[in-house]
Design a protein around this motif. Structure first.
Motif, PDB file in Angstrom:
ATOM      1  N   LEU A  36       0.843  -1.192   0.000  1.00  0.00           N
ATOM      2  CA  LEU A  36       0.000   0.000   0.000  1.00  0.00           C
ATOM      3  C   LEU A  36       0.874   1.235   0.000  1.00  0.00           C
ATOM      4  CD1 LEU A  36      -2.734  -1.048   2.563  1.00  0.00           C
ATOM      5  CD2 LEU A  36      -2.848  -1.058   0.080  1.00  0.00           C
ATOM      6  N   MET A  37       0.327   2.291  -0.563  1.00  0.00           N
ATOM      7  CA  MET A  37       1.037   3.560  -0.639  1.00  0.00           C
ATOM      8  C   MET A  37       0.107   4.675  -0.180  1.00  0.00           C
ATOM      9  SD  MET A  37       3.098   3.107  -4.164  1.00  0.00           S
ATOM     10  CE  MET A  37       4.608   3.824  -3.551  1.00  0.00           C
ATOM     11  N   ILE A  38       0.699   5.811   0.073  1.00  0.00           N
ATOM     12  CA  ILE A  38      -0.079   7.007   0.376  1.00  0.00           C
ATOM     13  C   ILE A  38      -0.162   7.823  -0.901  1.00  0.00           C
ATOM     14  CG2 ILE A  38      -0.166   9.166   1.692  1.00  0.00           C
ATOM     15  CD1 ILE A  38      -0.678   6.719   3.391  1.00  0.00           C
ATOM     16  N   ALA A  39      -1.364   8.173  -1.297  1.00  0.00           N
ATOM     17  CA  ALA A  39      -1.582   9.071  -2.433  1.00  0.00           C
ATOM     18  C   ALA A  39      -1.718  10.471  -1.854  1.00  0.00           C
ATOM     19  CB  ALA A  39      -2.839   8.674  -3.200  1.00  0.00           C
ATOM     20  N   SER A  82       9.746   8.195   0.635  1.00  0.00           N
ATOM     21  CA  SER A  82       8.721   7.555   1.455  1.00  0.00           C
ATOM     22  C   SER A  82       8.192   8.575   2.466  1.00  0.00           C
ATOM     23  CB  SER A  82       9.274   6.323   2.175  1.00  0.00           C
ATOM     24  OG  SER A  82      10.299   6.701   3.081  1.00  0.00           O
ATOM     25  N   VAL A  83       7.125   8.177   3.159  1.00  0.00           N
ATOM     26  CA  VAL A  83       6.506   9.025   4.183  1.00  0.00           C
ATOM     27  C   VAL A  83       6.472   8.222   5.473  1.00  0.00           C
ATOM     28  CG1 VAL A  83       4.363  10.163   4.893  1.00  0.00           C
ATOM     29  CG2 VAL A  83       5.047  10.212   2.506  1.00  0.00           C
ATOM     30  N   ARG A  84       6.882   8.819   6.556  1.00  0.00           N
ATOM     31  CA  ARG A  84       6.773   8.151   7.852  1.00  0.00           C
ATOM     32  C   ARG A  84       5.310   8.222   8.305  1.00  0.00           C
ATOM     33  NH1 ARG A  84      10.692   6.401   9.408  1.00  0.00           N
ATOM     34  NH2 ARG A  84      11.672   6.423  11.402  1.00  0.00           N
ATOM     35  N   ALA A  85       4.849   7.183   8.938  1.00  0.00           N
ATOM     36  CA  ALA A  85       3.460   7.132   9.393  1.00  0.00           C
ATOM     37  C   ALA A  85       3.164   8.297  10.337  1.00  0.00           C
ATOM     38  CB  ALA A  85       3.169   5.799  10.067  1.00  0.00           C
ATOM     39  N   PRO A 132       5.523   5.208  -0.610  1.00  0.00           N
ATOM     40  CA  PRO A 132       5.345   4.147   0.387  1.00  0.00           C
ATOM     41  C   PRO A 132       5.411   4.732   1.796  1.00  0.00           C
ATOM     42  CG  PRO A 132       7.512   4.000  -0.637  1.00  0.00           C
ATOM     43  CD  PRO A 132       6.769   5.107  -1.327  1.00  0.00           C
ATOM     44  N   VAL A 133       4.857   3.986   2.750  1.00  0.00           N
ATOM     45  CA  VAL A 133       4.911   4.386   4.153  1.00  0.00           C
ATOM     46  C   VAL A 133       6.134   3.719   4.770  1.00  0.00           C
ATOM     47  CG1 VAL A 133       3.703   4.424   6.355  1.00  0.00           C
ATOM     48  CG2 VAL A 133       2.410   4.568   4.230  1.00  0.00           C
ATOM     49  N   ALA A 134       7.086   4.522   5.209  1.00  0.00           N
ATOM     50  CA  ALA A 134       8.328   4.001   5.784  1.00  0.00           C
ATOM     51  C   ALA A 134       8.042   3.266   7.089  1.00  0.00           C
ATOM     52  CB  ALA A 134       9.311   5.144   6.026  1.00  0.00           C
ATOM     53  N   GLY A 135       8.632   2.103   7.235  1.00  0.00           N
ATOM     54  CA  GLY A 135       8.525   1.355   8.477  1.00  0.00           C
ATOM     55  C   GLY A 135       7.186   0.698   8.737  1.00  0.00           C
ATOM     56  N   ALA A 136       6.269   0.762   7.799  1.00  0.00           N
ATOM     57  CA  ALA A 136       4.954   0.135   7.982  1.00  0.00           C
ATOM     58  C   ALA A 136       4.716  -0.788   6.789  1.00  0.00           C
ATOM     59  CB  ALA A 136       3.855   1.183   8.077  1.00  0.00           C
TER      60      ALA A 136
END
Length: 186
Positions: free
Chosen positions: A47-50, A64-67, A143-147
């Motif tokens: 899964l990714m963040i849009a 990437s994006v951290r949660a 992508p969500v980093a670490g998740a």
């Protein structure tokens, strides 16, 4: 063989399968199925963040994006109205990784609608990585980093299917899914 593709919410697909009006459905797996219905996972994807293209998280050049960075965001959730569950579980999982409760502001029927609202700047959405193939202008996927959050897609069908063509399709699904799945869901 008559193949007709139609979009149906998961609960309706399950009803149609149980009633014998649908031979095979493609849906997000459920913890439980109606009596006589089973499903086999056919796909698992990240899964990714849009994000809207001009969003601060999308313009930093990050890969990437951290949660935790998503804590103040408003989420657009792809979920059919008739469903109790949907992608809300995956959003909640990202929230757990980031120690926040996601704020769902809009529910839409599908991923393309969710991405369209993201492009319009209405919020962010959790989407399958394959949605990137649409290349919707104004949307950045990260992508969500670490998740390590993923989504499955399953083929659902009747256990006692009698139609020869449907049984052949189900057998092909089983053969294709065997290396990726440990078995069938019930």
């Amino acid at each position: 063989v008559d193949i007709r593709v139609q979009e149906l919410a998961t609960p309706r697909q399950l009803d149609e399968l149980a009633a014998g009006r649908l031979d095979v459905g493609l849906l997000r797996p459920r913890p439980h199925y109606p009596v006589g219905i089973m499903a086999i996972r056919v796909l698992r994807e990240a899964l990714m963040i849009a994000l809207p293209q001009g969003h601060p998280l999308a313009t930093r050049g990050a890969r990437s994006v951290r949660a935790t960075a998503l804590a103040e965001e408003e989420f657009v959730v792809p979920q059919f109205e008739e469903e109790e569950s949907g992608f809300q579980e995956q959003i909640a999982e990202i929230g757990r990784h980031g120690a926040f409760a996601p704020r769902v502001v809009h529910r839409v029927r599908g991923f393309v609608s969710a991405a369209s609202l993201v492009a319009a700047g209405v919020g962010v959405a959790v989407v399958p990585a394959s949605l990137r193939c649409l290349q919707l202008p104004g949307v950045v996927y990260l992508p969500v980093a670490g998740a390590a959050v993923s989504a499955d897609l399953a083929a659902a069908f009747r256990r006692d299917e009698r139609a020869k063509a449907a049984r052949a399709l189900i057998e092909q699904v089983r053969k294709a899914a065997r290396p990726a799945a440990s078995g069938a869901s019930t």
